[in-house]
Design an enzyme around this catalytic site. Sequence first.
Site, PDB file in Angstrom:
ATOM      1  N   GLY A  15      -9.799  -8.310  -6.623  1.00 21.77           N
ATOM      2  CA  GLY A  15      -9.338  -9.703  -6.607  1.00 21.77           C
ATOM      3  C   GLY A  15      -8.540 -10.057  -7.851  1.00 21.77           C
ATOM      4  O   GLY A  15      -8.663 -11.147  -8.406  1.00 21.77           O
ATOM      5  N   ALA A  18      -2.892  -8.325  -7.701  1.00 19.50           N
ATOM      6  CA  ALA A  18      -2.503  -7.536  -6.525  1.00 19.50           C
ATOM      7  C   ALA A  18      -3.347  -7.914  -5.313  1.00 19.50           C
ATOM      8  O   ALA A  18      -2.832  -8.105  -4.213  1.00 19.50           O
ATOM      9  CB  ALA A  18      -2.637  -6.048  -6.829  1.00 19.50           C
ATOM     10  N   VAL A  49      -3.600  -9.692 -17.940  1.00 20.37           N
ATOM     11  CA  VAL A  49      -2.323  -9.800 -18.636  1.00 20.37           C
ATOM     12  C   VAL A  49      -1.245  -9.656 -17.568  1.00 20.37           C
ATOM     13  O   VAL A  49      -1.536  -9.254 -16.455  1.00 20.37           O
ATOM     14  CB  VAL A  49      -2.130  -8.739 -19.751  1.00 20.37           C
ATOM     15  N   ALA A  52       4.944 -12.164 -17.564  1.00 25.52           N
ATOM     16  CA  ALA A  52       6.388 -12.296 -17.340  1.00 25.52           C
ATOM     17  C   ALA A  52       6.748 -11.677 -16.000  1.00 25.52           C
ATOM     18  O   ALA A  52       6.191 -10.651 -15.600  1.00 25.52           O
ATOM     19  CB  ALA A  52       7.147 -11.593 -18.459  1.00 25.52           C
ATOM     20  N   LYS A  80      12.141 -18.402 -17.040  1.00 22.33           N
ATOM     21  CA  LYS A  80      12.591 -17.160 -17.694  1.00 22.33           C
ATOM     22  C   LYS A  80      13.953 -16.765 -17.150  1.00 22.33           C
ATOM     23  O   LYS A  80      14.104 -16.551 -15.942  1.00 22.33           O
ATOM     24  CB  LYS A  80      11.563 -16.049 -17.419  1.00 22.33           C
ATOM     25  N   PRO A  98      20.206 -10.476 -18.947  1.00 22.00           N
ATOM     26  CA  PRO A  98      20.131 -11.748 -18.222  1.00 22.00           C
ATOM     27  C   PRO A  98      19.866 -11.572 -16.721  1.00 22.00           C
ATOM     28  O   PRO A  98      20.249 -10.567 -16.145  1.00 22.00           O
ATOM     29  CB  PRO A  98      21.543 -12.317 -18.427  1.00 22.00           C
ATOM     30  N   THR A 347       7.857  -5.511 -14.587  1.00 18.66           N
ATOM     31  CA  THR A 347       8.080  -5.029 -13.219  1.00 18.66           C
ATOM     32  C   THR A 347       6.817  -4.892 -12.366  1.00 18.66           C
ATOM     33  O   THR A 347       6.929  -4.640 -11.163  1.00 18.66           O
ATOM     34  CB  THR A 347       8.780  -3.661 -13.273  1.00 18.66           C
ATOM     35  N   ILE A 349       4.399  -6.964 -11.245  1.00 26.46           N
ATOM     36  CA  ILE A 349       4.201  -7.917 -10.151  1.00 26.46           C
ATOM     37  C   ILE A 349       5.307  -7.729  -9.112  1.00 26.46           C
ATOM     38  O   ILE A 349       5.069  -7.825  -7.910  1.00 26.46           O
ATOM     39  CB  ILE A 349       4.110  -9.362 -10.687  1.00 26.46           C
ATOM     40  N   GLY A 437      16.975  -3.489  -4.777  1.00 28.85           N
ATOM     41  CA  GLY A 437      16.170  -2.904  -5.833  1.00 28.85           C
ATOM     42  C   GLY A 437      15.996  -3.918  -6.940  1.00 28.85           C
ATOM     43  O   GLY A 437      16.610  -4.983  -6.928  1.00 28.85           O
TER      44      GLY A 437
HETATM   45  C1  LIG Z   1      -0.534  -4.505 -21.429  1.00 28.82           C
HETATM   46  C2  LIG Z   1      -0.095  -4.972 -20.073  1.00 28.82           C
HETATM   47  C3  LIG Z   1       0.885  -5.951 -19.961  1.00 28.82           C
HETATM   48  C4  LIG Z   1       1.343  -6.353 -18.702  1.00 28.82           C
HETATM   49  N1  LIG Z   1       2.349  -7.266 -18.610  1.00 28.82           N
HETATM   50  C5  LIG Z   1       2.881  -7.544 -17.390  1.00 28.82           C
HETATM   51  C6  LIG Z   1       3.977  -8.432 -17.256  1.00 28.82           C
HETATM   52  O1  LIG Z   1       4.476  -9.020 -18.218  1.00 28.82           O
HETATM   53  N2  LIG Z   1       4.479  -8.640 -16.010  1.00 28.82           N
HETATM   54  C7  LIG Z   1       3.960  -8.024 -14.900  1.00 28.82           C
HETATM   55  O2  LIG Z   1       4.480  -8.205 -13.799  1.00 28.82           O
HETATM   56  N3  LIG Z   1       2.880  -7.222 -15.001  1.00 28.82           N
HETATM   57  C8  LIG Z   1       2.347  -6.964 -16.204  1.00 28.82           C
HETATM   58  N4  LIG Z   1       1.266  -6.132 -16.303  1.00 28.82           N
HETATM   59  C9  LIG Z   1       0.662  -5.601 -15.086  1.00 28.82           C
HETATM   60  C10 LIG Z   1      -0.239  -6.635 -14.437  1.00 28.82           C
HETATM   61  O3  LIG Z   1      -1.240  -7.042 -15.329  1.00 28.82           O
HETATM   62  C11 LIG Z   1      -0.897  -6.041 -13.204  1.00 28.82           C
HETATM   63  O4  LIG Z   1       0.042  -5.397 -12.424  1.00 28.82           O
HETATM   64  C12 LIG Z   1      -1.509  -7.102 -12.367  1.00 28.82           C
HETATM   65  O5  LIG Z   1      -2.396  -7.861 -13.110  1.00 28.82           O
HETATM   66  C13 LIG Z   1      -2.203  -6.528 -11.174  1.00 28.82           C
HETATM   67  O6  LIG Z   1      -3.409  -5.955 -11.518  1.00 28.82           O
HETATM   68  P1  LIG Z   1      -4.333  -5.485 -10.335  1.00 28.82           P
HETATM   69  O7  LIG Z   1      -4.641  -6.657  -9.470  1.00 28.82           O
HETATM   70  O8  LIG Z   1      -3.746  -4.284  -9.714  1.00 28.82           O
HETATM   71  O9  LIG Z   1      -5.656  -4.990 -11.096  1.00 28.82           O
HETATM   72  P2  LIG Z   1      -6.804  -5.828 -11.843  1.00 28.82           P
HETATM   73  O10 LIG Z   1      -6.344  -7.094 -12.410  1.00 28.82           O
HETATM   74  O11 LIG Z   1      -7.459  -4.849 -12.777  1.00 28.82           O
HETATM   75  O12 LIG Z   1      -7.842  -6.168 -10.685  1.00 28.82           O
HETATM   76  C14 LIG Z   1      -8.712  -5.187 -10.182  1.00 28.82           C
HETATM   77  C15 LIG Z   1      -9.741  -5.847  -9.262  1.00 28.82           C
HETATM   78  O13 LIG Z   1     -10.557  -4.851  -8.686  1.00 28.82           O
HETATM   79  C16 LIG Z   1     -11.909  -5.217  -8.796  1.00 28.82           C
HETATM   80  N5  LIG Z   1     -12.738  -4.024  -8.832  1.00 28.82           N
HETATM   81  C17 LIG Z   1     -12.561  -2.902  -9.582  1.00 28.82           C
HETATM   82  N6  LIG Z   1     -13.585  -2.035  -9.358  1.00 28.82           N
HETATM   83  C18 LIG Z   1     -14.400  -2.630  -8.450  1.00 28.82           C
HETATM   84  C19 LIG Z   1     -15.639  -2.268  -7.834  1.00 28.82           C
HETATM   85  N7  LIG Z   1     -16.276  -1.102  -8.116  1.00 28.82           N
HETATM   86  N8  LIG Z   1     -16.202  -3.142  -6.982  1.00 28.82           N
HETATM   87  C20 LIG Z   1     -15.610  -4.325  -6.695  1.00 28.82           C
HETATM   88  N9  LIG Z   1     -14.467  -4.735  -7.240  1.00 28.82           N
HETATM   89  C21 LIG Z   1     -13.872  -3.896  -8.116  1.00 28.82           C
HETATM   90  C22 LIG Z   1     -11.958  -6.024 -10.078  1.00 28.82           C
HETATM   91  O14 LIG Z   1     -13.113  -6.848 -10.087  1.00 28.82           O
HETATM   92  C23 LIG Z   1     -10.672  -6.817  -9.976  1.00 28.82           C
HETATM   93  O15 LIG Z   1     -10.901  -7.960  -9.180  1.00 28.82           O
HETATM   94  C24 LIG Z   1       0.776  -5.762 -17.545  1.00 28.82           C
HETATM   95  C25 LIG Z   1      -0.254  -4.819 -17.660  1.00 28.82           C
HETATM   96  C26 LIG Z   1      -0.687  -4.412 -18.904  1.00 28.82           C
HETATM   97  C27 LIG Z   1      -1.774  -3.383 -18.989  1.00 28.82           C
END
Ligand SMILES: Cc1cc2nc3c(=O)[nH]c(=O)nc-3n(C[C@H](O)[C@H](O)[C@H](O)COP(=O)(O)OP(=O)(O)OC[C@H]3O[C@@H](n4cnc5c(N)ncnc54)[C@H](O)[C@@H]3O)c2cc1C
Length: 505
Positions: A15, A18, A49, A52, A80, A98, A347, A349, A437
């Site tokens: 949750g 993504a 995190v 952007a 932005k 830009p 990139t 999101i 793209g």
């Molecule tokens: C340093 C950094 C900077 C970033 N900056 C940007 C940015 O500027 N722009 C951008 O587009 N993206 C950025 N990103 C990427 C962005 O943070 C992620 O792509 C986005 O948050 C999606 O994460 P996610 O949902 O895939 O994973 P997560 O946010 O990690 O969510 C994972 C989910 O899975 C669940 N889960 C995991 N294991 C289990 C389990 N065993 N049982 C039940 N639930 C579980 C967790 O509870 C959580 O709800 C950045 C990432 C990093 C590391």
Amino acid sequence: MPDAGERLNVVVVGGGTAGWMTAAALAKLLPTRCNVHLVESEAIGIVGVGEATLPHIRAFNERLGIPEPEFMSRTRATFKLGIEFRHWGARGDSYIHPFGTFGTGQGEVDFHQYWLRCVHEGVPVLPLQELSTACTIARLNRFALPAADPARLDSTFAYAYQFDANRFAPYLRALAEGLGAKRTEGRIVDVHRNGETGDIEWVQLEDGQRIEGDLFVDCSGFVSLLIGRALGEPFQDWSKWLPCDRAVALPCRTETAVTPYTSAIAMDWGWRWRIPLQHRTGNGYVYSSAFVDDDTVTRALTEAIEGEPIAQPRILRFLAGRRERSWVNNCVAIGLAAGFLEPLESTSIYLIQQAITALLELFPERKISPLDRDEFNRIVDLEYDRVRDFLILHYHATTRSDTPFWDYVRTMEIPDSLAEKMELFRRRGRIVKYREGAFLDASWIAVYLGQRVMPQGHDPRADVPPVDQLARGINALHGEIRAVVERMPDHVAHIARYCPMAEAA
Ligand SMILES: Cc1cc2nc3c(=O)[nH]c(=O)nc-3n(C[C@H](O)[C@H](O)[C@H](O)COP(=O)(O)OP(=O)(O)OC[C@H]3O[C@@H](n4cnc5c(N)ncnc54)[C@H](O)[C@@H]3O)c2cc1C
């Protein structure tokens, strides 16, 4: 699998951004094709995190019927117009990538070709950056929504958002639940697969509950619970080209301008981001642990940020690359579970959004067709590969050799696909064309020229108009752009009127 016309039971694992983007999109756009059930664990939490974005997110929000002012207000977002790169080509350099064209976007050949011709013939012209509406708005710290009339200069830019990542998933959750998506809280401890087909049949929670599904979407983050751990899909490691594998994040109070752009400031061992939101400024230093330790980087970031920190420094670990396939059996991985490319061009999101769009288009009918699956994987792979090349360009096209980190990236071998693109640009300023793209011509031009990759020639069709006339037109354009931009309101004033942050949200 259910019969045609019957709904598929889709289980979304995770949750974060993504997971809730996927759940909201499926619930909104395929309400007659699927039931959506999301499982997440608050105890594990989300990455949180990712502040952007790229302009494509606006199309995603529109498809979901999200009103822009409400969304920006609830996520405390700012506008932005691009990314400012400081110290990348050489120390002291600064340019903006830009979201918009250079010039007016009209003419027989691309605008930069006319500009190159003037440069090659020694006729004085202003820097290309001064001939972009988006760059000018950004540098003057203004903002107004783009005009719809393509003949107007203020229609030649796009925009994205800088928002509070911790507020985005809850916003989407409310939307998805309102559309009928079901949510279960709990930690998944087991993944059960069919002994014959290898398909996932259910996931089991700590309390013994089983959640069954026809299609599983792995949005579990870096742990990659389904596609990585349960299905064992190999990970392609790209760290030899993108060696940064850690970031320290440290938000602070805003003391300087709330800029309508993100800054990516090259540092000794990587780079740091500055992302101003309505209520604070996000900062982080992305670095390679092969070259420097966490404490040194944390100290450097603490010294560099503009205001009082409002949280403890937080270290995040990652590896650049992606799963070989994002869709395997009845499991589709989206988000960090599928792969990660560092946030230099915001990139992640975008990649989530593209995977969701491909899933919607190729959503299984009666049973999963290998053709749909292969097509999904082809689309996703292409997106990752193109973003990868664009990111590598930023590191490789540098003249810096002042630390071992910069020396490594400057001299490292690069993928053939990028070497070919660079060679085409070096010869005659040609950008490899994609029909679609993340990054189109202006993005590549901005980074090449911003990082001192100067073409030796230009497109012969740019030789047709008289050069003095060209130069006069190009230099006059700068004044026209400025006149348009100077009539725009200040960025903060526009936000205050359009989408001031909701205190209690
Ligand atoms: C340093 C950094 C900077 C970033 N900056 C940007 C940015 O500027 N722009 C951008 O587009 N993206 C950025 N990103 C990427 C962005 O943070 C992620 O792509 C986005 O948050 C999606 O994460 P996610 O949902 O895939 O994973 P997560 O946010 O990690 O969510 C994972 C989910 O899975 C669940 N889960 C995991 N294991 C289990 C389990 N065993 N049982 C039940 N639930 C579980 C967790 O509870 C959580 O709800 C950045 C990432 C990093 C590391």
